[in-house]
Motif scaffolding. Structure first.
Motif, PDB file in Angstrom:
ATOM      1  N   ALA A 206       1.829  -8.062   9.465  1.00  0.00           N
ATOM      2  CA  ALA A 206       0.830  -7.522   8.612  1.00  0.00           C
ATOM      3  C   ALA A 206       1.058  -5.797   8.724  1.00  0.00           C
ATOM      4  O   ALA A 206       1.474  -5.527   9.788  1.00  0.00           O
ATOM      5  CB  ALA A 206      -0.650  -7.780   8.826  1.00  0.00           C
ATOM      6  N   ASN A 207       0.788  -5.043   7.577  1.00  0.00           N
ATOM      7  CA  ASN A 207       0.772  -3.673   7.556  1.00  0.00           C
ATOM      8  C   ASN A 207       1.961  -3.058   8.530  1.00  0.00           C
ATOM      9  O   ASN A 207       1.754  -1.991   9.164  1.00  0.00           O
ATOM     10  CB  ASN A 207      -0.588  -3.210   8.419  1.00  0.00           C
TER      11      ASN A 207
ATOM     12  N   ARG B  65       0.921  -1.266   0.128  1.00  0.00           N
ATOM     13  CA  ARG B  65      -0.023   0.343  -0.022  1.00  0.00           C
ATOM     14  C   ARG B  65       0.911   1.283  -0.053  1.00  0.00           C
ATOM     15  O   ARG B  65       1.821   1.242   0.766  1.00  0.00           O
ATOM     16  CB  ARG B  65      -0.866  -0.031   1.161  1.00  0.00           C
TER      17      ARG B  65
ATOM     18  N   GLN C 158       0.183  -7.624  17.214  1.00  0.00           N
ATOM     19  CA  GLN C 158      -0.580  -8.563  16.325  1.00  0.00           C
ATOM     20  C   GLN C 158      -0.467 -10.106  16.931  1.00  0.00           C
ATOM     21  O   GLN C 158      -0.849 -10.830  16.387  1.00  0.00           O
ATOM     22  CB  GLN C 158       0.086  -8.671  14.928  1.00  0.00           C
TER      23      GLN C 158
HETATM   24  C1  LIG Z   1      -4.132  -4.523   8.223  1.00  0.00           C
HETATM   25  O1  LIG Z   1      -4.763  -3.299   7.466  1.00  0.00           O
HETATM   26  C2  LIG Z   1      -6.029  -3.800   6.844  1.00  0.00           C
HETATM   27  C3  LIG Z   1      -6.366  -2.568   6.079  1.00  0.00           C
HETATM   28  O2  LIG Z   1      -6.418  -1.440   6.861  1.00  0.00           O
HETATM   29  C4  LIG Z   1      -6.905  -4.196   7.932  1.00  0.00           C
HETATM   30  O3  LIG Z   1      -8.230  -4.649   7.070  1.00  0.00           O
HETATM   31  C5  LIG Z   1      -6.241  -5.399   8.772  1.00  0.00           C
HETATM   32  O4  LIG Z   1      -7.192  -5.743   9.707  1.00  0.00           O
HETATM   33  C6  LIG Z   1      -5.151  -5.036   9.220  1.00  0.00           C
HETATM   34  N1  LIG Z   1      -4.407  -6.362   9.705  1.00  0.00           N
HETATM   35  C7  LIG Z   1      -3.994  -6.089  11.013  1.00  0.00           C
HETATM   36  C8  LIG Z   1      -3.370  -7.572  11.502  1.00  0.00           C
HETATM   37  O5  LIG Z   1      -3.643  -5.321  11.545  1.00  0.00           O
END
Ligand SMILES: *[C@@H]1O[C@H](CO)[C@@H](O)[C@H](O)[C@H]1NC(C)=O
Ligand SMILES: *[C@@H]1O[C@H](CO)[C@@H](O)[C@H](O)[C@H]1NC(C)=O
Ligand SMILES: *[C@@H]1O[C@H](CO)[C@@H](O)[C@H](O)[C@H]1NC(C)=O
Ligand SMILES: *[C@@H]1O[C@H](CO)[C@@H](O)[C@H](O)[C@H]1NC(C)=O
Ligand SMILES: *[C@@H]1O[C@H](CO)[C@@H](O)[C@H](O)[C@H]1NC(C)=O
Ligand SMILES: *[C@@H]1O[C@H](CO)[C@@H](O)[C@H](O)[C@H]1NC(C)=O
Ligand SMILES: *[C@@H]1O[C@H](CO)[C@@H](O)[C@H](O)[C@H]1NC(C)=O
Ligand SMILES: *[C@@H]1O[C@H](CO)[C@@H](O)[C@H](O)[C@H]1NC(C)=O
Length: 421
Positions: free
Chosen positions: A165-166, A133, A211
């Motif tokens: 993630a992210n 992203r 997480q």
């Molecule tokens: C990562 O970001 C996405 C989009 O904002 C979200 O849907 C998802 O829950 C997030 N994942 C985590 C593990 O934070």
């Protein structure tokens, strides 16, 4: 009965290991120490900690030809000898990163980077990752007259099976002044406190915790300074591995939560007290041991160092051990660890800087097992099995390690027996 015991024992072992995530640490291949790149690292470390003058006073007063210094000072291939492997994106793109407790941002080169140091390293291509992203944010990390600048992106990162993630990370589009040319790593994964992070980016370790990827907010390092294999140690997320160290951890409270800063009870050299209640930080991204300038000047006198920081190689074996008292325990750093022999002679792996704290880099950390406890805001050190005041991971050390492992297994057996009874 025996079968049941073995089964229970296996379960206990599995349980004990389950919360530890191991990341192999590698050493730079073809790693050559020269006096120039030791000096280069001194300059780099000073820049990293914002010390104003980038060239060391020693170098400025040096009798050697320093014409090459401004160019050399940022070619920092001594600094980061140890690195590990992570992947970013989907499908994964692989990078060598320096796990650096002295900074708090993750960054790697971007495919758009044309700087020489990007050319000889792996770079990230956002268009090839389906999970990437974009952001509008820029980032600049300054290291004195060099560093990196680029933009921030968000993607999944995988650190030896810990899939975050992210994660927001920096993508270098420029690496200035060849800061990272010839380094064994492509980018840096900062492991300092979040308060130190540029642009308020959440560091990977904090995301791992948020997480739920690791149970305990702790990581630990074992950096081998000696050994024939390329693997140079281990970074463990989620705790520390008692089979890798001797006795118990000795802890000191973190006094300032940006670097991993704590107070040492004292530092002495050859019977001379260099300081008491001395502030120090533990920095895996530095190979040197750095002392505040006034203390460094004392050290030079005690060791009889030449003005250009070199030492007569023939006179090093009698040099005294640095004794650092931390949490009431003495941690020694012997001459074999702090004297670096290079292609052109011996040089001190200790330097001075106009800072309020000592920097314990790999010269110190390579001697001990270190634990960084974000939950309890403390740092722990322990002797590596079979090592106290000595370097080396020779056969006898390995034998000792096996014995200790065996003893640990026996202890588990007794616990299981107790439990059954
Ligand atoms: C990562 O970001 C996405 C989009 O904002 C979200 O849907 C998802 O829950 C997030 N994942 C985590 C593990 O934070
Ligand atoms: C260089 O050495 C001289 C004399 O030893 C000293 O007065 C001066 O402060 C030193 N300069 C630096 C930059 O350390
Ligand atoms: C120092 O080194 C440079 C390049 O390596 C050389 O051009 C210069 O002549 C040298 N200076 C002295 C004083 O030796
Ligand atoms: C790169 O190094 C040169 C010479 O050391 C210096 O003049 C210049 O300002 C540096 N560039 C940056 C962007 O810091
Ligand atoms: C993460 O990396 C490990 C190897 O370090 C690999 O076994 C695992 O499949 C990877 N996981 C994902 C989701 O990519
Ligand atoms: C040798 O080392 C000792 C102890 O560090 C020091 O006092 C002495 O000055 C050194 N001698 C030479 C010739 O460098
Ligand atoms: C290393 O050994 C010395 C002498 O036996 C002892 O005083 C010191 O506490 C030991 N250090 C550690 C970290 O175990
Ligand atoms: C490791 O250390 C021992 C002594 O402590 C030394 O004899 C040996 O050469 C070293 N090995 C390597 C590969 O540096």
């Amino acid at each position: 009965m025996l079968k049941l015991m073995l089964l229970l024992y296996a379960l206990v072992l599995a349980q004990a290991g389950a919360h530890l995530h191991r990341v192999p640490i590698y050493r730079q291949k073809n790693f050559v120490k020269t006096q120039d790149n030791i000096r280069a690292e001194v300059a780099f470390v000073r820049a990293k900690y914002g010390a104003v003058s980038a060239i060391s006073t020693a170098a400025a007063n040096s009798t050697t030809n320093t014409t090459n210094l401004p160019k050399e000072q940022l070619v920092n291939d001594v600094n980061m000898e140890y690195y590990g492997i992570i992947t970013i994106g989907t499908p994964p793109q692989t990078f060598n990163v320096l796990f650096d407790t002295g900074s708090s941002n993750l960054w790697v080169p971007s495919i758009q980077c044309a700087s020489p140091s990007c050319q000889d390293h792996m770079s990230f291509n956002p268009t090839l990752s389906t999970t990437y992203r974009y952001t509008n944010e820029m980032i600049t990390l300054e290291y004195g007259s060099g560093g990196m600048s680029g933009f921030l992106g968000i993607d999944v990162i995988n650190v030896s099976g810990l899939v975050v993630a992210n994660q927001t990370f920096g993508l270098a589009t420029t690496e200035l002044n060849n800061t990272f040319v010839r380094d064994g790593f492509d980018g840096i994964l900062g492991m300092g406190y979040a308060s130190l992070a540029v642009d308020n980016v959440v560091p990977p370790f904090y995301n791992m915790l948020a997480q739920g990827l690791i149970a305990n907010p702790v990581f630990s390092f074992y950096l081998a300074r000696n050994g024939t294999s390329q693997q140079g140690g281990e970074l463990i997320f989620g705790g520390s591995d008692p089979s890798l160290y001797k006795g118990s951890m000795t802890y000191a409270d973190i006094t300032q939560q940006n670097y991993w800063q704590f107070n040492m009870d004292s530092a002495t050299l050859n019977g001379q007290v260099l300081c008491t209640n001395c502030a120090a930080i533990a920095d895996t991204g530095t190979s040197l041991l750095v002392a505040p300038t006034d203390i460094y000047n004392k050290i030079k006198v005690v060791l009889g160092v030449n003005t250009d920081d070199t030492i007569d190689c023939s006179n090093t074996s009698n040099m005294p051990t640095f004794l650092f008292t931390i949490g009431g325990k003495v941690f020694g750093v012997p001459n074999s660890a702090y004297i670096i022999s290079t292609d052109t002679g011996c040089i001190l792996g200790v330097s001075g800087m106009e800072s309020q704290f000592w920097i314990l880099g790999d010269v110190f950390l390579g001697q001990y097992y270190s634990e960084f406890d974000l939950g309890k805001n403390r740092i722990g050190f322990a002797s590596v099995s079979g090592m106290n005041y000595t370097t080396g991971g020779g056969a006898s050390n390995r034998k000792q390690l096996r014995l200790l492992e065996f003893a640990a297994l026996l202890a588990v057996f007794w616990k299981v027996l107790d439990y059954i009874n």
